[in-house]
Motif scaffolding. Structure first.
Motif: not given
Ligand code: 5GP
Ligand code: ZN
Length: 115
Positions: A13-21, A32-46
């Motif tokens: 699980s994760a606290d998801i704030v946005y998703k698309n395809d 590490k900041a008041p707002i700290h988000l991770l933008i993650v491609p669904k494709k696994h690229i190391p």
């Protein structure tokens, strides 16, 4: 399967704030900041080291997602940071490409973290 692939596959699980395809955006578990988000491609690229020419559109889209999220979070006018760590010595701990979006500091706080 890596941790971020598990989050993409809903096995973790994760606290998801946005998703698309192609992307998922969720809150960093150790912000590490008041707002700290991770933008993650669904494709696994190391990492950035593993990008191919065929990924160029995806990487462009990753920055457009960052732009959208920054606006959604009310950061577009205030300012924000986008960071990609590449490799262990740079602090990459999750071997699945991701773009950090950090912001929401008070002005005095921001000065402290300025490089
Ligand atoms: P890196 O250091 O690889 O550039 O960034 C990985 C980020 O993932 C770190 O900022 C870390 O706090 C975050 N992180 C590690 N494990 C988890 C987790 O299980 N869930 C979430 N949401 N973030 C995580
Ligand atoms: Zn992965």
């Amino acid at each position: 399967m890596c941790l971020f692939c598990k989050i993409v596959n809903k096995e973790s699980s994760a606290d998801i704030v946005y998703k698309n395809d192609k992307f998922l955006v969720f809150k960093d578990i150790q912000p590490k900041a008041p707002i700290h988000l991770l933008i993650v491609p669904k494709k696994h690229i190391p990492s950035i080291n593993h990008l191919n020419l065929q990924d160029k559109e995806l990487i462009g889209e990753m920055f457009l997602v960052a732009q959208t999220i920054a606006k959604n979070q009310g950061l577009n006018k205030k300012g924000y940071r986008l960071i990609i760590n590449v490799g262990k010595e740079a602090g990459q701990i999750i071997d699945h490409l991701h773009l950090h979006l950090l912001g929401g500091w008070e002005r005095s706080e921001k000065l402290k973290v300025k490089n």
